[in-house]
Write a protein that holds these residues in place. Structure first.
Motif, mmCIF file in Angstrom:
data_model
loop_
_atom_site.group_PDB
_atom_site.id
_atom_site.type_symbol
_atom_site.label_atom_id
_atom_site.label_comp_id
_atom_site.label_asym_id
_atom_site.label_seq_id
_atom_site.Cartn_x
_atom_site.Cartn_y
_atom_site.Cartn_z
ATOM 1 N N PHE A 78 0.826 -1.203 0.000
ATOM 2 C CA PHE A 78 0.000 0.000 0.000
ATOM 3 C C PHE A 78 0.866 1.261 0.000
ATOM 4 C CE2 PHE A 78 -1.923 3.316 2.710
ATOM 5 C CZ PHE A 78 -3.013 3.659 1.928
ATOM 6 N N SER A 79 1.900 1.258 0.818
ATOM 7 C CA SER A 79 2.797 2.424 0.891
ATOM 8 C C SER A 79 3.495 2.669 -0.433
ATOM 9 C CB SER A 79 3.827 2.220 2.007
ATOM 10 O OG SER A 79 4.733 3.296 2.064
ATOM 11 N N VAL A 81 2.424 1.907 -3.405
ATOM 12 C CA VAL A 81 1.460 2.431 -4.377
ATOM 13 C C VAL A 81 1.194 3.909 -4.120
ATOM 14 C CG1 VAL A 81 -0.927 2.298 -5.178
ATOM 15 C CG2 VAL A 81 0.378 0.197 -4.809
ATOM 16 N N LEU A 82 0.924 4.255 -2.852
ATOM 17 C CA LEU A 82 0.575 5.634 -2.528
ATOM 18 C C LEU A 82 1.758 6.582 -2.696
ATOM 19 C CD1 LEU A 82 -1.574 7.594 -1.564
ATOM 20 C CD2 LEU A 82 -0.989 7.000 0.795
ATOM 21 N N HIS A 98 -7.127 10.508 -3.081
ATOM 22 C CA HIS A 98 -7.167 9.413 -2.109
ATOM 23 C C HIS A 98 -8.271 9.590 -1.059
ATOM 24 C CE1 HIS A 98 -5.520 6.088 0.298
ATOM 25 N NE2 HIS A 98 -5.806 6.855 1.331
ATOM 26 N N SER A 160 -4.690 3.118 -4.463
ATOM 27 C CA SER A 160 -4.440 3.194 -3.019
ATOM 28 C C SER A 160 -5.748 3.414 -2.262
ATOM 29 C CB SER A 160 -3.448 4.318 -2.707
ATOM 30 O OG SER A 160 -4.022 5.603 -2.903
ATOM 31 N N TRP A 164 -7.248 0.918 0.565
ATOM 32 C CA TRP A 164 -7.552 1.415 1.904
ATOM 33 C C TRP A 164 -9.018 1.194 2.261
ATOM 34 C CZ3 TRP A 164 -4.892 2.095 5.969
ATOM 35 C CH2 TRP A 164 -5.347 2.879 7.021
ATOM 36 N N ALA A 310 -1.580 5.748 5.107
ATOM 37 C CA ALA A 310 -0.588 5.749 4.059
ATOM 38 C C ALA A 310 0.687 6.443 4.410
ATOM 39 C CB ALA A 310 -1.152 6.412 2.847
#
Length: 310
Positions: A78-79, A81-82, A98, A160, A164, A310
């Motif tokens: 996730f990190s 991607v963001l 987001h 992201s 989430w 994130a």
């Protein structure tokens, strides 16, 4: 202004300027791998004692099957991607896309996957989508105002938000205690970063130390731990109304991107920002009207911001 509201505004500020901090790191030569590595080295080591006390062998009470799913949705992937999104698009895009899409995706998943009918203002949705279209057009069409290929970053921000939203909905349906999920995710992420350290460590720690320290302190401490605990305290005192404060995050993000990073803001971006914030506000007012409903709705409020941000 009472302490819970002030605290909620502080949390919105922390989350709102998160893409700005990531974009600044990119401008200082950090890659998404660098930012992710120092983030989870910090948050994982800080949360390790809590996770140990909660029973790390038993996945902190979350359960390994569920814990691994939550880890995939909110951990290093996730990190990457963001944070990777700011390599292509301005921080202001991430600050808008987001937080705007997360509640929409969450509502859609709840309704169409879990058959839980939660109301949301259609006017709020229309305003929010109109704002996103304006932001997207800015990324595709604005000449000289946005980096080439900004649409790629916008798509990463969309992905992201989807990840989430799944994390939030699963937390709600599984009724996972927020800090237990945070602790397990941070420690599993720490394990991944330790495995990657022999390959990435030399490259990462050759980067400017002030930039690394900022990413470590901001994402590893403020975002991943302190803002989560603070928001849980705010929700306990304000209930569903606490989500109203989240509508401030895009405003903080756009303002910080223009002020700190000197990112130019086109007319379409500014109009889109106003539409997104207005749409979020209308949607959250619709959620407030449901505050008298039973436990699962309230639990979403408690967990909606209670994971590894994130």
């Amino acid at each position: 202004m009472n302490p819970p509201i002030l605290s909620g505004i502080l949390v919105a500020l922390i989350w709102g300027i998160q893409p700005v901090i990531s974009r600044y790191g990119y401008q200082q030569g950090l890659t998404p791998y660098d930012a992710t590595l120092v983030r989870y080295l910090t948050s994982g080591l800080l949360m390790l004692p809590f996770a140990w006390r909660r029973g790390l062998i038993g996945a902190c009470g979350v359960g390994w099957r569920r814990g691994l799913v939550l880890f995939l949705l909110s951990g290093p992937l996730f990190s990457l991607v963001l944070v990777g999104g700011v390599n292509y698009a301005p921080a202001s895009h991430g600050a808008l896309i987001h937080p705007a899409l997360t509640p929409l995706f969450g509502m859609a998943i709840s309704r169409f996957v879990f058959r839980q009918h939660e109301r949301i203002s259609p006017w709020g949705v229309l305003l929010l989508l109109a704002g996103l279209v304006l932001v997207g057009l800015n990324g595709i069409l604005a000449s000289g105002l946005t980096p080439a290929g900004a649409w790629r970053g916008d798509l990463m921000f969309v992905l992201s938000a989807l990840m989430w939203a799944w994390y939030l909905v699963l937390n709600r349906n599984w009724q996972v205690a927020p800090l237990d999920a945070v602790a397990l995710t941070q420690v599993l992420s720490l394990a991944c970063t330790l495995v990657a350290l022999p390959w990435l460590g030399e490259t990462t720690f050759s980067k400017p130390l002030p930039a690394l320290a900022l990413q470590s302190a901001y994402h590893g401490l403020l975002v991943s731990i302190l803002s989560v605990a603070l928001f849980n305290w705010v929700v306990a005192r304000l209930g569903v109304r606490a989500l109203m404060l989240n509508a401030l995050s895009p405003l903080f993000g756009v303002a910080a991107s223009a002020w700190v990073l000197q990112e130019p803001l086109s007319v379409s971006m500014m109009v889109g920002a106003v539409a997104i914030v207005a749409g979020l506000g209308m949607a959250l007012r619709g959620d407030k009207a449901q505050s008298g409903q039973s436990g699962p709705q309230h639990h979403l409020t408690r967990t909606s911001q209670g994971g590894d941000r994130a």
